[in-house]
Write a protein that holds these residues in place. Structure first.
Motif, PDB file in Angstrom:
ATOM      1  N   MET A  20      80.130 -36.042  -2.693  1.00 52.59           N
ATOM      2  CA  MET A  20      79.478 -35.018  -3.260  1.00 52.59           C
ATOM      3  C   MET A  20      79.691 -33.876  -2.592  1.00 52.59           C
ATOM      4  O   MET A  20      79.383 -33.806  -1.329  1.00 52.59           O
ATOM      5  N   VAL A  21      79.653 -32.699  -3.309  1.00 55.21           N
ATOM      6  CA  VAL A  21      79.779 -31.224  -2.441  1.00 55.21           C
ATOM      7  C   VAL A  21      78.731 -30.627  -2.941  1.00 55.21           C
ATOM      8  O   VAL A  21      78.348 -30.725  -4.248  1.00 55.21           O
ATOM      9  N   PHE A  22      78.408 -29.241  -2.281  1.00 51.71           N
ATOM     10  CA  PHE A  22      77.462 -28.251  -2.605  1.00 51.71           C
ATOM     11  C   PHE A  22      78.121 -26.917  -2.804  1.00 51.71           C
ATOM     12  O   PHE A  22      78.934 -26.810  -1.965  1.00 51.71           O
ATOM     13  N   THR A  23      78.018 -26.325  -3.999  1.00 49.13           N
ATOM     14  CA  THR A  23      78.553 -25.120  -4.020  1.00 49.13           C
ATOM     15  C   THR A  23      78.117 -23.908  -2.900  1.00 49.13           C
ATOM     16  O   THR A  23      76.988 -24.045  -2.490  1.00 49.13           O
ATOM     17  N   ALA A  24      78.897 -23.029  -3.070  1.00 52.88           N
ATOM     18  CA  ALA A  24      78.375 -21.723  -2.145  1.00 52.88           C
ATOM     19  C   ALA A  24      77.227 -21.274  -2.568  1.00 52.88           C
ATOM     20  O   ALA A  24      76.305 -20.875  -1.813  1.00 52.88           O
ATOM     21  N   ARG A  25      77.016 -20.944  -3.846  1.00 54.69           N
ATOM     22  CA  ARG A  25      75.976 -20.351  -4.439  1.00 54.69           C
ATOM     23  C   ARG A  25      74.595 -21.340  -4.023  1.00 54.69           C
ATOM     24  O   ARG A  25      73.660 -20.715  -3.760  1.00 54.69           O
ATOM     25  N   TYR A  26      74.805 -22.833  -4.179  1.00 54.22           N
ATOM     26  CA  TYR A  26      73.548 -23.596  -3.667  1.00 54.22           C
ATOM     27  C   TYR A  26      73.245 -23.485  -2.165  1.00 54.22           C
ATOM     28  O   TYR A  26      72.082 -23.179  -1.869  1.00 54.22           O
ATOM     29  N   ALA A  27      74.440 -23.300  -1.379  1.00 57.38           N
ATOM     30  CA  ALA A  27      74.149 -23.146   0.139  1.00 57.38           C
ATOM     31  C   ALA A  27      73.497 -21.627   0.372  1.00 57.38           C
ATOM     32  O   ALA A  27      72.744 -21.678   0.854  1.00 57.38           O
ATOM     33  N   GLY A  32      68.720 -18.995   2.050  1.00 54.32           N
ATOM     34  CA  GLY A  32      68.331 -17.652   1.849  1.00 54.32           C
ATOM     35  C   GLY A  32      69.214 -16.532   2.235  1.00 54.32           C
ATOM     36  O   GLY A  32      68.611 -15.476   2.973  1.00 54.32           O
ATOM     37  N   VAL A  33      70.305 -16.664   2.001  1.00 53.59           N
ATOM     38  CA  VAL A  33      71.110 -15.365   2.196  1.00 53.59           C
ATOM     39  C   VAL A  33      72.129 -15.091   0.959  1.00 53.59           C
ATOM     40  O   VAL A  33      72.191 -15.847   0.207  1.00 53.59           O
ATOM     41  N   ASP A  34      72.694 -14.033   1.012  1.00 55.47           N
ATOM     42  CA  ASP A  34      73.585 -13.527   0.074  1.00 55.47           C
ATOM     43  C   ASP A  34      74.738 -14.434   0.125  1.00 55.47           C
ATOM     44  O   ASP A  34      75.379 -14.977   0.996  1.00 55.47           O
ATOM     45  N   ILE A  35      75.365 -14.744  -1.446  1.00 54.02           N
ATOM     46  CA  ILE A  35      76.731 -15.443  -1.325  1.00 54.02           C
ATOM     47  C   ILE A  35      77.845 -14.836  -0.652  1.00 54.02           C
ATOM     48  O   ILE A  35      78.709 -15.624  -0.175  1.00 54.02           O
ATOM     49  N   LEU A  79      76.693 -21.645  12.022  1.00 53.95           N
ATOM     50  CA  LEU A  79      77.363 -20.573  12.139  1.00 53.95           C
ATOM     51  C   LEU A  79      76.432 -19.185  11.518  1.00 53.95           C
ATOM     52  O   LEU A  79      76.550 -18.121  12.365  1.00 53.95           O
ATOM     53  N   LEU A  80      75.613 -19.518  10.911  1.00 51.10           N
ATOM     54  CA  LEU A  80      74.766 -18.509  10.401  1.00 51.10           C
ATOM     55  C   LEU A  80      73.505 -18.190  11.585  1.00 51.10           C
ATOM     56  O   LEU A  80      73.393 -17.009  11.702  1.00 51.10           O
TER      57      LEU A  80
END
Length: 91
Positions: A20-27, A32-35, A79-80
């Motif tokens: 399973m993978v998670f989209t950038a939008r989900y991340a 709590g940051v902008d896509i 990284l964030l």
């Protein structure tokens, strides 16, 4: 008596592929940051880091969606955190 050195098999070093993978939008929502921030950080990542591109079309010119494995989400969070730390040093 001499001991024989047994090389580990390649199979023992392999890990299971993510299911399973998670989209950038989900991340972005989860962290709590902008896509756009997520997409920028994703450029620093490779598939080995848990970042992949997903295509949902047979069209050769179709846009891909950035996605992350669970490990990729953890690395993205690191990284964030590093980016935030650098920002605080400069402030």
């Amino acid at each position: 008596m001499e001991l024989e050195v047994i090389e580990p098999s390649l199979k023992s070093g392999l890990m299971a592929a993510p299911s399973m993978v998670f989209t950038a939008r989900y991340a972005a929502r989860r962290l709590g940051v902008d896509i756009d921030v997520i997409e920028e950080l994703a450029e620093q990542m490779s598939p080995e880091d848990g970042c992949v591109s997903v295509v949902d079309s047979l069209d050769e010119n179709a846009e891909s969606v950035t996605a992350f494995t669970r490990r990729g989400l953890d690395y993205l969070e690191e990284l964030l955190d590093d980016r935030r730390s650098e920002f605080m040093k400069d402030a």
